[in-house]
Scaffold this active site. Structure first.
Site, PDB file in Angstrom:
ATOM      1  N   VAL A 180       0.083   4.363   0.911  1.00  0.00           N
ATOM      2  CA  VAL A 180       0.029   5.047   2.005  1.00  0.00           C
ATOM      3  C   VAL A 180       0.417   4.377   3.227  1.00  0.00           C
ATOM      4  O   VAL A 180       0.202   5.126   4.359  1.00  0.00           O
ATOM      5  CB  VAL A 180      -1.647   5.374   2.195  1.00  0.00           C
ATOM      6  CG1 VAL A 180      -2.220   6.151   0.799  1.00  0.00           C
ATOM      7  CG2 VAL A 180      -2.590   4.062   2.157  1.00  0.00           C
ATOM      8  N   GLU A 181       0.778   3.106   3.235  1.00  0.00           N
ATOM      9  CA  GLU A 181       1.328   2.696   4.309  1.00  0.00           C
ATOM     10  C   GLU A 181       2.818   2.372   4.191  1.00  0.00           C
ATOM     11  O   GLU A 181       3.502   3.403   4.288  1.00  0.00           O
ATOM     12  CB  GLU A 181       0.479   1.168   4.592  1.00  0.00           C
ATOM     13  CG  GLU A 181      -0.823   1.611   4.846  1.00  0.00           C
ATOM     14  CD  GLU A 181      -1.594   0.177   5.188  1.00  0.00           C
ATOM     15  OE1 GLU A 181      -1.200  -0.462   5.975  1.00  0.00           O
ATOM     16  OE2 GLU A 181      -2.884   0.148   4.728  1.00  0.00           O
ATOM     17  N   MET A 182       3.293   1.187   4.418  1.00  0.00           N
ATOM     18  CA  MET A 182       4.830   1.029   4.123  1.00  0.00           C
ATOM     19  C   MET A 182       5.317   1.651   2.819  1.00  0.00           C
ATOM     20  O   MET A 182       6.533   1.560   2.790  1.00  0.00           O
ATOM     21  CB  MET A 182       5.124  -0.330   4.614  1.00  0.00           C
ATOM     22  CG  MET A 182       4.771  -0.620   6.096  1.00  0.00           C
ATOM     23  SD  MET A 182       4.882  -2.278   6.550  1.00  0.00           S
ATOM     24  CE  MET A 182       6.771  -2.527   6.554  1.00  0.00           C
ATOM     25  N   ALA A 195       0.715  -1.373  -0.074  1.00  0.00           N
ATOM     26  CA  ALA A 195      -0.063  -0.042  -0.152  1.00  0.00           C
ATOM     27  C   ALA A 195       0.995   1.162   0.199  1.00  0.00           C
ATOM     28  O   ALA A 195       1.782   1.427   0.905  1.00  0.00           O
ATOM     29  CB  ALA A 195      -0.868  -0.041   1.052  1.00  0.00           C
TER      30      ALA A 195
END
Lengths: 108, 353
Positions: free
Chosen positions: B145-147, B143
């Site tokens: 927007v994550e890692m 993702a």
């Protein structure tokens, strides 16, 4: 072989109103978070009653190409019915409990 | 209290009465006898070992590698976020935030779910879009927007790092270093993050002193369909039905409401529905709900007592509850009995080269 084990009073009423003399009626239960049968073979024109036998709400839906339906959610003791009008395979699920799945084979 | 509910239940049973006269306990509609160790309660105990896929039996080598990867921030594009950033053992394997912070500290839409007992889940994520832990483990890396992981760079790093290449070879001989083995190792470690020895578990196993009287009262309210009705979704043994329900949260109103499970399965009742989380170790994982809108367990109970706020799409399992102030406190006390006293988590030494 028909899978009807027993029909409740309400289901019998539905059966009488169901129309088509030749068509068969089946009951599939939803019990212990599973459909009572994994697979069911019916003929075109047959009707399946889905009966909730658990203490909580269930849903019945299918997004299969052959037949798309969503019976909403209903509590213990109630049932909703679907008549299968085309031959093929229909995957039936409960939206609330995704591990609940069964297949209905509709034959000519 | 016991006598009153006992009498009401006997009345309701109409012929199916089973009275344990000596103990003065009636078997209620639920068929349960609320005595420590009673056979009618044993379905609340978890299987000793969680299930795992055939090709990923959790060996010590796999768990050790998974632990290194779980705590290694170098898996993220900026080298500053690990799995443990959001699934932090100091916050019950969540992050203590209402909703997660991702890449560049971006505020994300949903709360970080705890890792505790996800090994027993039959479906993963708030919206169920991942089927098992292997499938889930790679999600936050993929993702943006994550890692926001740069996998080419990550696999170059892992292959060139002696410590990691040896650990992968020990854990998954001949399988290489790739997304599959990365996910399998992390999942193996997550399968060791288990809560199954709480006061509640000890009471179910027969230790009458493990729960207080108040907590036992709370358990009765929890399972009683006419009281808390909690077990209808937070069911045995992991306090989840692995199902999806709209709770009528305030955030569910309006056009911009999170569609939840509906985005994965477009069936009407799934609008704003999210997966039932486990309640094991729940006292450690505040704030609560997928939007982090309840700060305390009492706020959660108050939400259910009201029967939800936005009732337009609320699950039909949820209706206003008739609970006294004492009963609400009993419920919270019961949920506090679901915490396992864990061994301290030791951190791995990460291979620098």
């Amino acid at each position: 072989m028909h899978a009807i084990v027993k029909l409740s009073g309400a289901a019998v009423a539905a059966l009488l109103l169901a129309g088509t003399a030749m068509a068969a009626e089946y009951e599939v239960g939803q019990k212990n978070k599973a459909f009572t049968v994994k697979e069911l073979t019916v003929k075109v024109g047959d009707t399946v009653h889905f009966t909730n036998q658990d203490d909580f709400f269930h849903n019945v839906f299918s997004l299969s190409d052959l037949k798309t339906f969503d019976l909403g959610s209903y509590p213990k003791g109630e049932f909703k019915s679907v008549t299968f009008d085309k031959a093929g395979k229909v995957e039936v699920e409960c939206a609330i409990h995704p591990s609940m799945m069964m297949t209905i084979n509709v034959e000519e | 209290m016991r006598n009153r509910t006992g009498a009401a239940r006997i009345h309701a049973l109409a012929g199916v009465m089973v009275l344990v006269a000596a103990a003065g306990v009636a078997r209620g509609e639920t068929g349960l006898v609320f005595e420590a160790g009673h056979p009618s309660l044993q379905h609340w105990l978890l299987p000793e070992r969680p299930p795992y896929p055939e090709d990923n039996e959790p060996t010590p080598e796999r768990v050790a590698l998974g632990k290194m990867l779980f705590f290694d921030p170098r898996l993220s594009s900026d080298g500053n976020m690990s799995c443990a950033s959001c699934h932090n053992p100091m916050f019950g394997w969540s992050d203590g935030l209402p909703t997660a912070r991702g890449h560049k500290s971006m505020v994300l839409g949903r709360a970080s779910p705890t890792v505790i007992n996800t090994a027993y889940n039959t479906i993963q994520m708030w919206d169920g879009r991942k089927k098992d832990l292997e499938d889930q483990a790679i999600g936050p890396m993929e993702a943006s927007v994550e890692m926001n992981t740069d996998f080419d760079r990550l696999f170059r790093f892992l292959n060139n790092n002696q410590g990691y290449s040896e650990a992968f070879a020990r854990a998954y001989p001949g399988e290489g270093i790739n997304k599959r083995t990365l996910a399998k190792a992390i999942a193996s470690y997550e399968r060791t993050i288990i809560s199954n020895d709480s006061p509640f578990d000890r009471w179910i196993r027969g230790d009458a002193s493990a729960m207080t009287e108040q907590q036992v009262r709370g358990f009765r309210i929890f399972v009683d369909p006419d009281k808390g009705n909690c077990a209808i979704c937070h069911s045995a043994p992991n306090f989840t039905d692995n199902g999806f329900h709209n709770l009528g949260l305030a955030s569910d109103g309006g056009e911009s409401a999170d569609p939840g499970r509906y985005a994965i399965k477009p069936v009407k009742i799934l609008k704003g529905a999210f997966k039932t989380p486990t309640l094991r170790d729940v006292a450690l994982t505040a704030p609560y709900f997928h939007d982090g809108s309840a700060r305390t367990l009492m706020e959660v109970v108050e939400h259910y007592v009201k029967g939800g706020v936005v009732r337009e799409r609320v699950s039909p399992n949820i209706r206003p509850l008739n609970l006294t102030a004492r009963e609400k406190q009993d419920l919270v006390a019961f949920m506090e009995a679901l915490t396992t006293r864990h061994e301290p988590v030791t951190l791995p030494e990460l291979p620098l080269r």
